[in-house]
Enzyme design. Sequence first.
Site, PDB file in Angstrom:
ATOM      1  N   ASN A  14       0.837  -1.213   0.000  1.00  0.00           N
ATOM      2  CA  ASN A  14       0.000   0.000   0.000  1.00  0.00           C
ATOM      3  C   ASN A  14       0.869   1.259   0.000  1.00  0.00           C
ATOM      4  O   ASN A  14       0.554   2.245  -0.668  1.00  0.00           O
ATOM      5  CB  ASN A  14      -0.937   0.001   1.218  1.00  0.00           C
ATOM      6  CG  ASN A  14      -2.184  -0.837   0.969  1.00  0.00           C
ATOM      7  OD1 ASN A  14      -3.036  -0.473   0.156  1.00  0.00           O
ATOM      8  ND2 ASN A  14      -2.283  -1.977   1.644  1.00  0.00           N
ATOM      9  N   ARG A  66      -0.428  -5.513  19.421  1.00  0.00           N
ATOM     10  CA  ARG A  66      -1.808  -5.071  19.245  1.00  0.00           C
ATOM     11  C   ARG A  66      -2.364  -4.441  20.514  1.00  0.00           C
ATOM     12  O   ARG A  66      -3.429  -3.852  20.504  1.00  0.00           O
ATOM     13  CB  ARG A  66      -2.717  -6.254  18.843  1.00  0.00           C
ATOM     14  CG  ARG A  66      -2.439  -6.803  17.464  1.00  0.00           C
ATOM     15  CD  ARG A  66      -2.670  -5.802  16.373  1.00  0.00           C
ATOM     16  NE  ARG A  66      -4.045  -5.335  16.317  1.00  0.00           N
ATOM     17  CZ  ARG A  66      -4.512  -4.519  15.379  1.00  0.00           C
ATOM     18  NH1 ARG A  66      -3.723  -4.069  14.452  1.00  0.00           N
ATOM     19  NH2 ARG A  66      -5.767  -4.147  15.385  1.00  0.00           N
ATOM     20  N   ILE A  98      -1.419  -0.428  17.634  1.00  0.00           N
ATOM     21  CA  ILE A  98      -2.463   0.533  17.978  1.00  0.00           C
ATOM     22  C   ILE A  98      -1.809   1.816  18.488  1.00  0.00           C
ATOM     23  O   ILE A  98      -0.890   1.781  19.295  1.00  0.00           O
ATOM     24  CB  ILE A  98      -3.445  -0.076  19.006  1.00  0.00           C
ATOM     25  CG1 ILE A  98      -4.236  -1.192  18.311  1.00  0.00           C
ATOM     26  CG2 ILE A  98      -4.377   0.983  19.558  1.00  0.00           C
ATOM     27  CD1 ILE A  98      -5.129  -1.977  19.218  1.00  0.00           C
ATOM     28  N   ASN A 113      -6.632   5.135   7.798  1.00  0.00           N
ATOM     29  CA  ASN A 113      -6.188   3.746   7.872  1.00  0.00           C
ATOM     30  C   ASN A 113      -6.874   2.945   6.763  1.00  0.00           C
ATOM     31  O   ASN A 113      -8.016   3.222   6.409  1.00  0.00           O
ATOM     32  CB  ASN A 113      -6.589   3.168   9.242  1.00  0.00           C
ATOM     33  CG  ASN A 113      -6.196   1.709   9.401  1.00  0.00           C
ATOM     34  OD1 ASN A 113      -5.089   1.301   9.064  1.00  0.00           O
ATOM     35  ND2 ASN A 113      -7.122   0.887   9.893  1.00  0.00           N
ATOM     36  N   HIS A 115      -8.189  -0.844   5.876  1.00  0.00           N
ATOM     37  CA  HIS A 115      -8.519  -2.096   6.564  1.00  0.00           C
ATOM     38  C   HIS A 115      -9.085  -3.096   5.544  1.00  0.00           C
ATOM     39  O   HIS A 115      -9.935  -2.725   4.720  1.00  0.00           O
ATOM     40  CB  HIS A 115      -9.549  -1.825   7.668  1.00  0.00           C
ATOM     41  CG  HIS A 115      -9.870  -3.054   8.465  1.00  0.00           C
ATOM     42  ND1 HIS A 115      -9.004  -3.554   9.426  1.00  0.00           N
ATOM     43  CD2 HIS A 115     -10.922  -3.905   8.409  1.00  0.00           C
ATOM     44  CE1 HIS A 115      -9.536  -4.660   9.939  1.00  0.00           C
ATOM     45  NE2 HIS A 115     -10.694  -4.890   9.344  1.00  0.00           N
ATOM     46  N   GLU A 180      -7.420  -2.530  -2.341  1.00  0.00           N
ATOM     47  CA  GLU A 180      -6.907  -1.625  -1.304  1.00  0.00           C
ATOM     48  C   GLU A 180      -6.044  -0.529  -1.923  1.00  0.00           C
ATOM     49  O   GLU A 180      -6.183   0.645  -1.577  1.00  0.00           O
ATOM     50  CB  GLU A 180      -6.044  -2.396  -0.290  1.00  0.00           C
ATOM     51  CG  GLU A 180      -6.808  -3.297   0.634  1.00  0.00           C
ATOM     52  CD  GLU A 180      -5.894  -3.939   1.676  1.00  0.00           C
ATOM     53  OE1 GLU A 180      -4.948  -3.303   2.151  1.00  0.00           O
ATOM     54  OE2 GLU A 180      -6.134  -5.112   2.007  1.00  0.00           O
TER      55      GLU A 180
HETATM   56  C1  GAR Z   1      -3.122  -4.792   4.166  1.00  0.00           C
HETATM   57  O1  GAR Z   1      -3.964  -5.830   3.766  1.00  0.00           O
HETATM   58  C2  GAR Z   1      -3.826  -3.869   5.133  1.00  0.00           C
HETATM   59  O2  GAR Z   1      -5.179  -3.683   4.838  1.00  0.00           O
HETATM   60  C3  GAR Z   1      -3.675  -4.638   6.412  1.00  0.00           C
HETATM   61  O3  GAR Z   1      -2.356  -5.113   6.377  1.00  0.00           O
HETATM   62  C4  GAR Z   1      -1.981  -5.334   5.020  1.00  0.00           C
HETATM   63  C5  GAR Z   1      -0.697  -4.611   4.751  1.00  0.00           C
HETATM   64  O4  GAR Z   1      -0.204  -4.922   3.471  1.00  0.00           O
HETATM   65  N1  GAR Z   1      -3.918  -3.804   7.546  1.00  0.00           N
HETATM   66  C6  GAR Z   1      -4.587  -4.216   8.617  1.00  0.00           C
HETATM   67  O5  GAR Z   1      -5.016  -5.345   8.739  1.00  0.00           O
HETATM   68  C7  GAR Z   1      -4.760  -3.173   9.708  1.00  0.00           C
HETATM   69  N2  GAR Z   1      -5.799  -3.553  10.599  1.00  0.00           N
HETATM   70  P1  GAR Z   1       0.955  -4.057   2.813  1.00  0.00           P
HETATM   71  O6  GAR Z   1       2.056  -3.988   3.866  1.00  0.00           O
HETATM   72  O7  GAR Z   1       1.384  -4.818   1.605  1.00  0.00           O
HETATM   73  O8  GAR Z   1       0.407  -2.703   2.491  1.00  0.00           O
END
Ligand code: GAR
Length: 206
Positions: A14, A66, A98, A113, A115, A180
């Site tokens: 992301n 967490r 958190i 954020n 999610h 995402e």
């Molecule tokens: C993503 O799927 C994001 O939505 C999730 O962690 C992943 C990170 O991927 N976040 C959560 O679950 C937060 N509650 P990335 O490091 O490849 O962006």
Amino acid sequence: MKKILVLASGRGSNFQAIIDASRTQKIKGEIIALITNNISAKAIGRAKKHHIPVYVIHSQKNLDPRLRGDDLTFEKKLLTQCQELNPDLIVLAGYMKILPQNFIKHFKNKIINIHPALLPQFPGLHAQKQALQNGTKVSGCTVHFVDEGVDTGPIILQEKVPILGNDTEETLSDRILQKEHLTLVSAIELFCNDKLEVKEGKVYIK
Ligand code: GAR
């Protein structure tokens, strides 16, 4: 140009989507730094490749990441560093810790954020696994402002992703992840264009 600070803990796909959108000027924002709580985060390499400053700020205590930390040194360092950087927007892009309450208060309506579920369904960890276990037929992703709760803040954008009969946690996570990247960039674009207004706990797109 808005000043964007990204917080990430892991792979950073992301984060990469934000880097790409900033470089192609899809978003009117400049990434001023990456803060991570994980020295081994792949996101660090992505930042370095694009000459984005990196700050590793992690808890000294062996706390469950967490849990709301009572590690005052960590909390103070994080707040001080972010105040110094003085961002317009803080993006949590897979930041798996958190944030302290005083941090959230200080940057109210400035932290967003991503999610991997359609909130308020499946907050917290392993959202994709929760969706599969629940037998729901549709999941997706949510971008929201961060408030004092866990994944409870005002929702900016959501995108649906169908759940297929043969989906595993991995295949579903991968499909949601593609959405995402687009949804997070769209939300940042709206923020940078001053199109978001929060009133009585709801987001209005102007
Ligand atoms: C993503 O799927 C994001 O939505 C999730 O962690 C992943 C990170 O991927 N976040 C959560 O679950 C937060 N509650 P990335 O490091 O490849 O962006």
